[in-house]
Design a protein around this motif. Sequence first.
Motif, PDB file in Angstrom:
ATOM      1  N   MET A  91     107.508  78.301  19.011  1.00  0.00           N
ATOM      2  CA  MET A  91     107.028  76.954  18.776  1.00  0.00           C
ATOM      3  C   MET A  91     105.497  76.965  18.738  1.00  0.00           C
ATOM      4  N   ARG A  92     104.931  76.210  17.814  1.00  0.00           N
ATOM      5  CA  ARG A  92     103.483  76.150  17.636  1.00  0.00           C
ATOM      6  C   ARG A  92     102.834  75.340  18.756  1.00  0.00           C
ATOM      7  N   ASN A  93     101.678  75.769  19.209  1.00  0.00           N
ATOM      8  CA  ASN A  93     100.952  75.049  20.247  1.00  0.00           C
ATOM      9  C   ASN A  93      99.959  74.101  19.583  1.00  0.00           C
ATOM     10  N   ASP A  94     100.325  72.813  19.505  1.00  0.00           N
ATOM     11  CA  ASP A  94      99.465  71.820  18.872  1.00  0.00           C
ATOM     12  C   ASP A  94      98.318  71.377  19.772  1.00  0.00           C
ATOM     13  N   ARG A  95      98.273  71.861  20.992  1.00  0.00           N
ATOM     14  CA  ARG A  95      97.207  71.456  21.910  1.00  0.00           C
ATOM     15  C   ARG A  95      96.028  72.435  21.920  1.00  0.00           C
ATOM     16  N   ARG A  96      96.141  73.498  21.165  1.00  0.00           N
ATOM     17  CA  ARG A  96      95.069  74.490  21.167  1.00  0.00           C
ATOM     18  C   ARG A  96      93.831  73.941  20.456  1.00  0.00           C
ATOM     19  N   LEU A  97      92.691  74.513  20.810  1.00  0.00           N
ATOM     20  CA  LEU A  97      91.459  74.170  20.111  1.00  0.00           C
ATOM     21  C   LEU A  97      91.440  74.899  18.782  1.00  0.00           C
ATOM     22  N   ARG A  98      91.070  74.190  17.759  1.00  0.00           N
ATOM     23  CA  ARG A  98      90.958  74.778  16.426  1.00  0.00           C
ATOM     24  C   ARG A  98      89.494  74.772  16.029  1.00  0.00           C
ATOM     25  N   ARG A  99      89.150  75.618  15.083  1.00  0.00           N
ATOM     26  CA  ARG A  99      87.760  75.777  14.648  1.00  0.00           C
ATOM     27  C   ARG A  99      87.589  75.184  13.255  1.00  0.00           C
ATOM     28  N   LEU A 100      86.554  74.362  13.080  1.00  0.00           N
ATOM     29  CA  LEU A 100      86.197  73.808  11.780  1.00  0.00           C
ATOM     30  C   LEU A 100      84.781  74.257  11.452  1.00  0.00           C
ATOM     31  N   VAL A 101      84.638  75.085  10.434  1.00  0.00           N
ATOM     32  CA  VAL A 101      83.326  75.576  10.014  1.00  0.00           C
ATOM     33  C   VAL A 101      82.827  74.670   8.897  1.00  0.00           C
ATOM     34  N   VAL A 102      81.738  73.955   9.157  1.00  0.00           N
ATOM     35  CA  VAL A 102      81.165  73.035   8.186  1.00  0.00           C
ATOM     36  C   VAL A 102      80.189  73.778   7.269  1.00  0.00           C
ATOM     37  N   ASP A 103      79.332  74.574   7.858  1.00  0.00           N
ATOM     38  CA  ASP A 103      78.407  75.421   7.105  1.00  0.00           C
ATOM     39  C   ASP A 103      78.024  76.594   8.007  1.00  0.00           C
ATOM     40  N   GLU A 104      77.091  77.433   7.555  1.00  0.00           N
ATOM     41  CA  GLU A 104      76.754  78.637   8.320  1.00  0.00           C
ATOM     42  C   GLU A 104      76.150  78.352   9.690  1.00  0.00           C
ATOM     43  N   ARG A 105      75.674  77.142   9.938  1.00  0.00           N
ATOM     44  CA  ARG A 105      75.078  76.793  11.235  1.00  0.00           C
ATOM     45  C   ARG A 105      75.898  75.788  12.026  1.00  0.00           C
ATOM     46  N   THR A 106      76.932  75.208  11.425  1.00  0.00           N
ATOM     47  CA  THR A 106      77.654  74.114  12.074  1.00  0.00           C
ATOM     48  C   THR A 106      79.137  74.427  12.185  1.00  0.00           C
ATOM     49  N   THR A 107      79.604  74.560  13.426  1.00  0.00           N
ATOM     50  CA  THR A 107      81.020  74.785  13.700  1.00  0.00           C
ATOM     51  C   THR A 107      81.455  73.841  14.813  1.00  0.00           C
ATOM     52  N   TYR A 108      82.580  73.189  14.605  1.00  0.00           N
ATOM     53  CA  TYR A 108      83.178  72.320  15.614  1.00  0.00           C
ATOM     54  C   TYR A 108      84.461  72.939  16.129  1.00  0.00           C
ATOM     55  N   LEU A 109      84.746  72.749  17.415  1.00  0.00           N
ATOM     56  CA  LEU A 109      86.064  72.994  17.968  1.00  0.00           C
ATOM     57  C   LEU A 109      86.736  71.636  18.035  1.00  0.00           C
ATOM     58  N   TRP A 110      88.027  71.567  17.687  1.00  0.00           N
ATOM     59  CA  TRP A 110      88.682  70.261  17.651  1.00  0.00           C
ATOM     60  C   TRP A 110      90.139  70.349  18.097  1.00  0.00           C
ATOM     61  N   SER A 111      90.635  69.217  18.572  1.00  0.00           N
ATOM     62  CA  SER A 111      92.041  69.075  18.931  1.00  0.00           C
ATOM     63  C   SER A 111      92.401  67.598  18.820  1.00  0.00           C
ATOM     64  N   VAL A 112      93.701  67.327  18.775  1.00  0.00           N
ATOM     65  CA  VAL A 112      94.203  65.956  18.677  1.00  0.00           C
ATOM     66  C   VAL A 112      95.138  65.716  19.851  1.00  0.00           C
ATOM     67  N   ARG A 113      95.022  64.561  20.468  1.00  0.00           N
ATOM     68  CA  ARG A 113      95.889  64.185  21.585  1.00  0.00           C
ATOM     69  C   ARG A 113      96.391  62.756  21.395  1.00  0.00           C
ATOM     70  N   HIS A 114      97.578  62.510  21.910  1.00  0.00           N
ATOM     71  CA  HIS A 114      98.118  61.152  21.988  1.00  0.00           C
ATOM     72  C   HIS A 114      97.925  60.719  23.437  1.00  0.00           C
ATOM     73  N   LYS A 115      97.299  59.573  23.647  1.00  0.00           N
ATOM     74  CA  LYS A 115      96.966  59.133  25.004  1.00  0.00           C
ATOM     75  C   LYS A 115      97.615  57.792  25.321  1.00  0.00           C
ATOM     76  N   HIS A 116      97.933  57.617  26.609  1.00  0.00           N
ATOM     77  CA  HIS A 116      98.488  56.368  27.151  1.00  0.00           C
ATOM     78  C   HIS A 116      97.732  56.024  28.422  1.00  0.00           C
ATOM     79  N   GLY A 117      97.965  54.816  28.884  1.00  0.00           N
ATOM     80  CA  GLY A 117      97.539  54.463  30.231  1.00  0.00           C
ATOM     81  C   GLY A 117      96.112  54.026  30.371  1.00  0.00           C
ATOM     82  N   ASP A 118      95.687  54.014  31.623  1.00  0.00           N
ATOM     83  CA  ASP A 118      94.348  53.568  32.007  1.00  0.00           C
ATOM     84  C   ASP A 118      94.080  52.141  31.546  1.00  0.00           C
ATOM     85  N   GLY A 119      95.145  51.317  31.428  1.00  0.00           N
ATOM     86  CA  GLY A 119      94.977  49.931  31.012  1.00  0.00           C
ATOM     87  C   GLY A 119      94.652  49.773  29.537  1.00  0.00           C
ATOM     88  N   ASP A 120      94.696  50.854  28.783  1.00  0.00           N
ATOM     89  CA  ASP A 120      94.375  50.828  27.362  1.00  0.00           C
ATOM     90  C   ASP A 120      95.665  50.986  26.561  1.00  0.00           C
TER      91      ASP A 120
END
Length: 130
Positions: free
Chosen positions: A1-30
């Motif tokens: 099974m694939r781990n959808d919670r892992r950090l993924r890498r997005l390379v925008v250009d030779e100097r700009t790289t983001y690590l990213w992930s997606v979460r579904h959140k509940h609670g905290d009155g929101d």
Amino acid sequence: MRNDRRLRRLVVDERTTYLWSVRHKHGDGDVCREVLNLARDGVRTRIVFRKGAGRAISDGYSYVGCVATGPGKLLNLREPGVVRGLVDEATARGLLPGAGESDGWELFDAVLSRAAAATPATPPGSPPGP
């Protein structure tokens, strides 16, 4: 099974790289929300899509990681191209790089428009695709 919670890498250009992930959140009155987490050079930014009138999120069931405003108006936050569109739009608006939280719905229509503009049109009279 694939781990959808892992950090993924997005390379925008030779100097700009983001690590990213997606979460579904509940609670905290929101309300339920889908959150795109971005990190670059130790700076963390969240692009948040809250459930509301005319604004649907996956609620963790079908279409996991998707946000929508109506038929044909859907973004899958687990797709790298969608994340790139959100990063490009947030950067153009001066929201990135920057710590904190941004309302993803403010970026939604612009990202949909960018995707539509990047999709080649089918010439009239062409047979349907495969």
